[in-house]
Design a protein around this motif. Structure first.
Motif, PDB file in Angstrom:
ATOM      1  N   CYS A  24       0.493  -1.160  -0.045  1.00  0.00           N
ATOM      2  CA  CYS A  24      -0.513  -0.216  -0.022  1.00  0.00           C
ATOM      3  C   CYS A  24       1.005   1.298   0.054  1.00  0.00           C
ATOM      4  O   CYS A  24       1.756   1.594   1.197  1.00  0.00           O
ATOM      5  N   LYS A  39      -8.771  -0.278   2.588  1.00  0.00           N
ATOM      6  CA  LYS A  39      -9.325  -1.060   3.250  1.00  0.00           C
ATOM      7  C   LYS A  39      -7.964  -2.242   3.793  1.00  0.00           C
ATOM      8  O   LYS A  39      -7.136  -2.556   2.927  1.00  0.00           O
ATOM      9  N   LYS A  41      -7.259  -5.679   5.492  1.00  0.00           N
ATOM     10  CA  LYS A  41      -8.191  -7.169   5.331  1.00  0.00           C
ATOM     11  C   LYS A  41      -8.439  -7.603   6.157  1.00  0.00           C
ATOM     12  O   LYS A  41      -7.660  -7.541   7.268  1.00  0.00           O
ATOM     13  N   LYS A  42      -9.460  -8.376   6.024  1.00  0.00           N
ATOM     14  CA  LYS A  42      -9.684  -8.238   7.708  1.00  0.00           C
ATOM     15  C   LYS A  42     -10.213  -7.246   9.032  1.00  0.00           C
ATOM     16  O   LYS A  42     -10.574  -7.719   9.982  1.00  0.00           O
ATOM     17  N   TYR A  43      -9.934  -6.155   8.876  1.00  0.00           N
ATOM     18  CA  TYR A  43     -10.755  -5.116   9.750  1.00  0.00           C
ATOM     19  C   TYR A  43     -11.746  -4.903   9.644  1.00  0.00           C
ATOM     20  O   TYR A  43     -12.798  -4.760   9.139  1.00  0.00           O
ATOM     21  N   HIS A  50     -13.826 -12.141  14.194  1.00  0.00           N
ATOM     22  CA  HIS A  50     -12.418 -13.251  13.394  1.00  0.00           C
ATOM     23  C   HIS A  50     -12.712 -14.595  14.231  1.00  0.00           C
ATOM     24  O   HIS A  50     -11.607 -15.827  14.844  1.00  0.00           O
ATOM     25  N   ASN A  56      -3.907 -16.632   8.353  1.00  0.00           N
ATOM     26  CA  ASN A  56      -3.064 -16.681   6.690  1.00  0.00           C
ATOM     27  C   ASN A  56      -1.758 -16.541   7.218  1.00  0.00           C
ATOM     28  O   ASN A  56      -1.115 -16.295   9.027  1.00  0.00           O
ATOM     29  N   ASP A  59      -0.726 -13.735   9.169  1.00  0.00           N
ATOM     30  CA  ASP A  59      -0.818 -13.633  10.849  1.00  0.00           C
ATOM     31  C   ASP A  59      -0.389 -14.476  12.189  1.00  0.00           C
ATOM     32  O   ASP A  59      -0.064 -13.284  12.808  1.00  0.00           O
ATOM     33  N   TYR A  86      -4.659  -9.508  13.436  1.00  0.00           N
ATOM     34  CA  TYR A  86      -4.348 -10.131  11.663  1.00  0.00           C
ATOM     35  C   TYR A  86      -4.637  -9.561  10.925  1.00  0.00           C
ATOM     36  O   TYR A  86      -4.297  -8.094  10.764  1.00  0.00           O
ATOM     37  N   GLY A  88      -2.934  -6.685   8.294  1.00  0.00           N
ATOM     38  CA  GLY A  88      -4.022  -5.966   7.446  1.00  0.00           C
ATOM     39  C   GLY A  88      -4.000  -5.147   5.800  1.00  0.00           C
ATOM     40  O   GLY A  88      -3.888  -5.316   4.875  1.00  0.00           O
ATOM     41  N   LEU A  89      -2.679  -4.811   6.383  1.00  0.00           N
ATOM     42  CA  LEU A  89      -1.714  -3.722   5.632  1.00  0.00           C
ATOM     43  C   LEU A  89      -0.380  -4.160   5.454  1.00  0.00           C
ATOM     44  O   LEU A  89       0.248  -3.951   5.812  1.00  0.00           O
TER      45      LEU A  89
END
Length: 204
Positions: A24, A39, A41-43, A50, A56, A59, A86, A88-89
């Motif tokens: 990003c 966005k 991911k998983k946020y 969760h 993944n 994580d 988790y 995210g970016l």
């Protein structure tokens, strides 16, 4: 049935293919995330976010028990947390270091708790070298909120606002406000180094 712990152990054995993980671009800030421009991911901000075992490879790199730099308002509100973070970016690398954002929801701490976002830095051997909570909050009668922004040159600004307000007040007039802006520089040598701190709204 595979447990979460067994899944984490198995994922730790997987070689991370960094070339396949999108980066990003900077700048980035709290508003861009909350408004959906960027966005994570998983946020999410849901207690059920969760529950399923959908970890993944990134994580499992998350480091728990991150301390706040200041103890005011933050302790006994989910920090330091043992909650699984988790991925995210991924932000741009700093030399050979990888910069990742993780999120988690510490709903057990309070019904009024918001999601937490952490910035964590790893070297080329995937070993953690530094980390920091950059976004968090508690919306209540006496609440607090931490927001962030990261510039293109990796200057990090963290804004901490704490306040009290009368519940049920239509105008939500706040009192006992204190707002502290802290500036950091993220670099390979200094990691996350604090540059300055200023108080914008001191306690009356």
């Amino acid at each position: 049935m595979t447990t979460k712990e067994e899944m984490i152990d198995s994922l730790k054995q997987i070689k991370i293919h960094w070339d396949s993980i999108p980066i990003c671009k900077l700048p980035i800030d709290t508003d861009m995330i909350e408004n959906g421009e960027i966005k994570l991911k998983k946020y999410c901000c849901s207690p059920n976010c969760h529950q399923e075992f959908n970890l993944n490879e990134l994580d499992v790199m998350f480091s728990v028990n991150t301390e706040y730099e200041t103890k005011a308002n933050h302790y006994d509100n989910g920090h330091p947390s043992k909650k699984q973070g988790y991925f995210g970016l991924r932000l741009p690398d700093i030399d050979n270091n990888r910069v990742l954002l993780f999120s988690y929801y510490e709903g057990e701490a309070s019904d009024y708790k918001t999601c937490t976002i952490e910035l964590q830095i790893f070297n080329d051997k995937n070993v953690l070298v530094d980390k920091m909570i950059i976004q968090d909050g508690l919306y209540y009668e006496c609440g607090w909120k931490r927001t962030f922004s990261i510039s293109k040159n990796y200057s990090l600004t963290v804004n901490d606002l704490s306040y009290c307000a009368e519940l049920g007040d239509v105008n939500v007039e706040k009192y006992d406000e204190i707002e502290i802006v802290s500036r950091y520089k993220i670099s390979n040598e200094e990691r996350i180094k604090k540059i300055s701190e200023s108080i914008l709204k001191p306690l009356k």
